[in-house]
Enzyme design. Structure first.
Site, PDB file in Angstrom:
ATOM      1  N   THR A  12      -3.412  -5.873  -3.643  1.00  0.00           N
ATOM      2  CA  THR A  12      -2.863  -5.862  -2.290  1.00  0.00           C
ATOM      3  C   THR A  12      -1.354  -5.644  -2.352  1.00  0.00           C
ATOM      4  O   THR A  12      -0.767  -5.561  -3.430  1.00  0.00           O
ATOM      5  CB  THR A  12      -3.181  -7.188  -1.579  1.00  0.00           C
ATOM      6  OG1 THR A  12      -2.717  -8.273  -2.393  1.00  0.00           O
ATOM      7  CG2 THR A  12      -4.672  -7.335  -1.337  1.00  0.00           C
ATOM      8  N   TYR A  13      -0.731  -5.579  -1.170  1.00  0.00           N
ATOM      9  CA  TYR A  13       0.701  -5.261  -1.093  1.00  0.00           C
ATOM     10  C   TYR A  13       1.510  -6.228  -1.943  1.00  0.00           C
ATOM     11  O   TYR A  13       1.334  -7.448  -1.878  1.00  0.00           O
ATOM     12  CB  TYR A  13       1.162  -5.318   0.359  1.00  0.00           C
ATOM     13  CG  TYR A  13       2.527  -4.727   0.582  1.00  0.00           C
ATOM     14  CD1 TYR A  13       2.802  -3.418   0.222  1.00  0.00           C
ATOM     15  CD2 TYR A  13       3.551  -5.484   1.146  1.00  0.00           C
ATOM     16  CE1 TYR A  13       4.059  -2.858   0.426  1.00  0.00           C
ATOM     17  CE2 TYR A  13       4.814  -4.933   1.361  1.00  0.00           C
ATOM     18  CZ  TYR A  13       5.049  -3.621   0.995  1.00  0.00           C
ATOM     19  OH  TYR A  13       6.292  -3.080   1.191  1.00  0.00           O
ATOM     20  N   MET A  14       2.412  -5.652  -2.751  1.00  0.00           N
ATOM     21  CA  MET A  14       3.069  -6.441  -3.794  1.00  0.00           C
ATOM     22  C   MET A  14       4.417  -6.992  -3.376  1.00  0.00           C
ATOM     23  O   MET A  14       5.118  -7.576  -4.200  1.00  0.00           O
ATOM     24  CB  MET A  14       3.219  -5.615  -5.078  1.00  0.00           C
ATOM     25  CG  MET A  14       4.162  -4.439  -4.988  1.00  0.00           C
ATOM     26  SD  MET A  14       3.521  -3.116  -3.971  1.00  0.00           S
ATOM     27  CE  MET A  14       5.027  -2.251  -3.627  1.00  0.00           C
ATOM     28  N   ARG A  15       4.814  -6.851  -2.113  1.00  0.00           N
ATOM     29  CA  ARG A  15       6.059  -7.453  -1.627  1.00  0.00           C
ATOM     30  C   ARG A  15       5.712  -8.483  -0.569  1.00  0.00           C
ATOM     31  O   ARG A  15       5.557  -8.146   0.607  1.00  0.00           O
ATOM     32  CB  ARG A  15       7.008  -6.380  -1.081  1.00  0.00           C
ATOM     33  CG  ARG A  15       7.570  -5.476  -2.160  1.00  0.00           C
ATOM     34  CD  ARG A  15       8.557  -4.461  -1.594  1.00  0.00           C
ATOM     35  NE  ARG A  15       9.136  -3.650  -2.663  1.00  0.00           N
ATOM     36  CZ  ARG A  15       8.579  -2.554  -3.149  1.00  0.00           C
ATOM     37  NH1 ARG A  15       7.436  -2.135  -2.651  1.00  0.00           N
ATOM     38  NH2 ARG A  15       9.166  -1.875  -4.119  1.00  0.00           N
TER      39      ARG A  15
ATOM     40  N   PRO B 198       7.092   1.909   0.225  1.00  0.00           N
ATOM     41  CA  PRO B 198       8.464   1.566  -0.173  1.00  0.00           C
ATOM     42  C   PRO B 198       8.606   1.589  -1.679  1.00  0.00           C
ATOM     43  O   PRO B 198       7.656   1.372  -2.416  1.00  0.00           O
ATOM     44  CB  PRO B 198       8.646   0.146   0.385  1.00  0.00           C
ATOM     45  CG  PRO B 198       7.542  -0.035   1.376  1.00  0.00           C
ATOM     46  CD  PRO B 198       6.419   0.822   0.912  1.00  0.00           C
TER      47      PRO B 198
END
Length: 760
Positions: free
Chosen positions: A148-151, A756
């Site tokens: 999943t999104y890493m930020r 990003p």
């Protein structure tokens, strides 16, 4: 110039400087204790350490003031060497018995699933990845649908993720390891935004690590394995175990105090989540304490005998430097920074030479000391940790619409009941003395002369009251500027102003100097009015020290490159000292000298013999494997014997072993990682300058194009969409991509990238 780093980076630098100041103030203290190996009646051994004498606890490192090295408590017993040796001799013949046995159960719960910060910390601890490398691998995993999104700064998991994870635990480990109820975690970090869930494997299946390895590569597979194991562990049962301790004492006598020895041990009875994942630690001693240590079965009153008794010397150590992992943790706990910024913060403070890495530790440079001093003395509130944390809260309030951006900026710049930024700068700009800011007092020497560090345009240097100066080596840490080391540098600096002799051919003086990159010899003096022409200089060879250099040797070094003669065809043959060591050159043909060859004495015959041999390009020789080192996180390092000697490799970076390292097969994992990290830092530093120039050339045309677009759209009151047209080239397909440029009243529209990058 080029020191701007931003408000968050400045606080990060200040944290590093404050830790280094603690190390510089630190005064070591020495204390002694006894360690004993006892044998039970069943001849079972166990190790214990002296804990108290006549009921008075023995002093340990925590009982000393780190700034003075003095004992700060009067209710502890301090042993020196003499008393420790005397006590050991008396206890060697004493009778001992077990006086107490305790056993207490304990449980350990799993850590929450990964956030950006904790993933970077674990990547650093377990894999020795810097945050940028970790995030680069995580970015690729996210783009390819593996995580999943890493930020994110949230530790929450969706209901679907919890269900899939619990099913996987049953399949992988069995029902006995599945926690009875789903675990749900709450974020405890200040200013957490929690826009995304925790980092976990994505999709409706858990992809095998081999698939990630094959498709994306080694770094991605290692990060994916961390994410997978941590997610599994968070839904597994607690680990259960027992902490045991037993105390052994002698029978007190007339001239012998009661000496109480204590032994401790841990036993894991049920591994629980530890079957899947063990969280890393920044404290090596804490990791050792967690290992299973089984004590033999004994009861109170049982007699034990001494097999071995030793007196041990201990010295207190300064507070450890921060690593990339612990600095990220400190920033996160203070509410500073965002998940997307930690990697860029660490990259910026190293790229702009506010810090450098020594092993895994971050060391602040003396430039960092000067800048922090400037800010603390003149703009203290702006580098305060709480100021930065409060600003983060205000910016969050603006993003939620609770605060107006313009009133906030007006108050920040012009003030409201307190001086704003503009008034503060107007007052301080005439007060700041650049020379005072760039002067860092160290101490006074034995003769009362003040020693200071000056941060100059060409790097930091030492200066004494009598105007004696000396360059500070580039890789020297600030806390290494001790009185003895400073004296050596200043003495070498004083000698550098006095020539060691004159060149008989030119009559010019010859100097032995020490610069930022080490010792060197110099022919003649610098002309301050002619900056283009510099005197000839030559570095010392790898096996030389300044003490070895006399006039004759200096002249030989300055004679390099040395012409040995001509070959049969009249082509000159020369001896050079190059970046990778000494070598022979004939036209464009080169050969490295063998270790037994002396660059300053090699003859034409020997050079021709080397040139006649088959050319061996760098890296062409097949390295011989000497040993393999396994790391605590499953890492595998190899020690190989190559063309230039033994070296260690992690598969990506190679680092040579020191020449004085006798047995390469005895290299420890920690030593190997220090060599690899140092090599990685040097490679990164060499690539900096070309990368900056290339980037500057590429960005300039884009800025000009942006200005033209803005000017063209400025006359429109309503929103306009400009279509990008392209010229069709032969053999190229026509581009249909449209890039909208929207102009809105009171704001500049920004294009949000769908994926990003670390620079965001």
């Amino acid at each position: 110039p080029k020191l701007s780093a931003g408000r968050v980076q400045t606080v990060a630098v200040r944290i590093l400087v404050e830790r280094e100041r603690e190390r510089m103030r630190f005064k070591p203290a020495v204390y002694w204790d006894l360690s004993a190996e006892f044998l039970t009646e069943a001849k079972k051994p166990f190790t214990a350490r002296l804990h108290s004498l006549d009921g008075k606890r023995l002093a340990t490192g925590k009982d000393f003031d780190p700034d003075t090295g003095k004992l700060v408590r009067d209710d502890v017993a301090l042993l020196d060497e003499k008393n420790a040796v005397t006590l050991r001799e008396k206890l060697a013949a004493a009778a001992f018995a077990v006086v107490s046995v305790e056993e207490k159960p304990f449980t350990r719960t799993p850590a929450p699933p990964f956030t950006t910060s904790t993933l970077q910390q674990e990547g650093n601890r377990k894999l020795r990845f810097d945050p940028k490398r970790t995030m680069r691998a995580a970015q690729r995993l996210y783009e390819n649908g593996y995580i999943t999104y890493m930020r994110t700064d949230s530790v929450a998991l969706s209901d679907e993720a919890i269900r899939l994870t619990r099913e996987a635990i049953v399949t992988e480990y069995g029902k006995d390891f599945l926690n009875d109820q789903p675990r749900r975690f709450k974020t405890k970090v200040r200013n957490a935004q929690e826009a995304h869930e925790a980092i976990r494997p994505a999709g409706d299946r858990v992809a095998p690590i081999e698939e990630v390895q094959q498709k994306l590569g080694g770094d991605e597979a290692k990060i994916y394995e961390l994410v997978w194991k941590r997610t599994m562990a968070c839904q597994m049962k607690d680990a259960r175990g027992r902490r045991m301790s037993l105390q052994v004492a002698n029978k007190p006598a007339k001239d012998l105090a009661e000496a109480l020895f204590r032994a401790t041990g841990n036993v894991i009875d049920f591994a629980g989540f530890l079957r899947a994942y063990v969280e890393g630690s920044d404290d090596p001693e804490a990791m050792l304490a967690e290992r299973d240590t089984i004590l033999p079965p004994v009861a109170q009153g049982d007699a034990v005998s001494i097999a071995e008794l030793g007196a041990d010397r201990h010295e207190t150590t300064p507070p450890p430097r921060l690593t990339e992992a612990t600095l990220v943790k400190a920033l996160e706990e203070s509410g500073i920074g965002r998940p997307s910024t930690y990697a860029s913060i660490l990259d910026t403070i190293q790229r702009r030479e506010y810090s450098f890495k020594k092993g895994t530790a971050l060391v602040p440079t003396l430039t960092a000391f000067a800048v922090v001093k400037l800010m603390e003395n003149n703009l203290a509130s702006y580098v305060d940790t709480m100021f930065t944390a409060r600003m983060e809260e205000s910016l969050d309030g603006i993003s939620r619409g609770e605060l107006g951006p313009v009133p906030y900026l007006r108050e920040f710049y012009h003030g409201n009941g307190s001086p704003g930024l503009r008034r503060t700068l107007d007052e301080k700009v005439n007060e700041i003395d650049p020379r005072e800011v760039c002067s860092l007092p160290l101490f006074k020497d034995e003769q009362g002369r003040q020693i200071i560090v000056r941060v100059g345009r060409y790097g930091p240097f030492l200066q004494r009251d009598d105007d004696t100066t000396a360059a500070i080596p580039r890789e020297m840490c600030p806390d290494e500027l001790t009185p003895d080391r400073v004296r050596e540098l200043l003495e070498a600096g004083a000698r550098a102003d006095e020539p060691i002799g004159k060149d008989p051919e030119t009559g010019l003086p010859v100097y032995l100097k020490t610069g930022r990159f080490g010792p060197y010899v110099q022919l003649g003096d610098r002309d301050p009015d002619d900056k283009k022409h510099k005197p000839k200089m030559a570095s010392l060879l790898a096996n030389m020290t300044p003490a070895d250099v006399d006039l004759a040797l200096a002249l030989k070094l300055l004679s390099l490159p040395r012409t040995l003669g001509n070959d049969a065809d009249g082509v000159p043959v020369e001896a050079h000292n190059g970046r990778y060591g000494p070598y022979i050159k004939r036209g464009t043909d080169t050969r490295s000298l063998e270790p037994q060859d002396d660059l300053l004495e090699v003859t034409l015959e020997r050079a021709l013999e080397l040139l006649a041999q088959e050319r061996k390009g760098r890296g062409r020789r097949t390295a011989t494997a000497l040993a393999t080192i396994d790391g605590p996180g499953g890492e595998e390092l190899k020690i190989l014997d190559g063309r230039f000697g033994p070296y260690v490799s992690d598969g990506t970076v190679n680092a040579s072993l020191p020449k004085d390292f006798e047995d390469p097969t005895k290299l420890t994992f920690e030593q190997a990682m220090e060599l690899l990290d140092a090599r990685r830092s040097r490679v990164k530093a060499k690539k900096k300058a070309p990368a900056k120039k290339a980037a500057a050339k590429k960005t300039t045309p884009k800025k000009k194009a942006a200005k033209k677009t803005t000017k063209k759209a400025a006359g429109s009151k309503s929103a306009k969409v400009a279509k990008k047209t392209t010229t069709k080239k032969p053999g190229a397909e026509k581009s249909t991509t449209k890039k909208p440029v929207v102009k809105k009243s009171g704001a500049t529209a920004r294009k949000t990238p769908s994926t990003p990058s670390d620079e965001d």
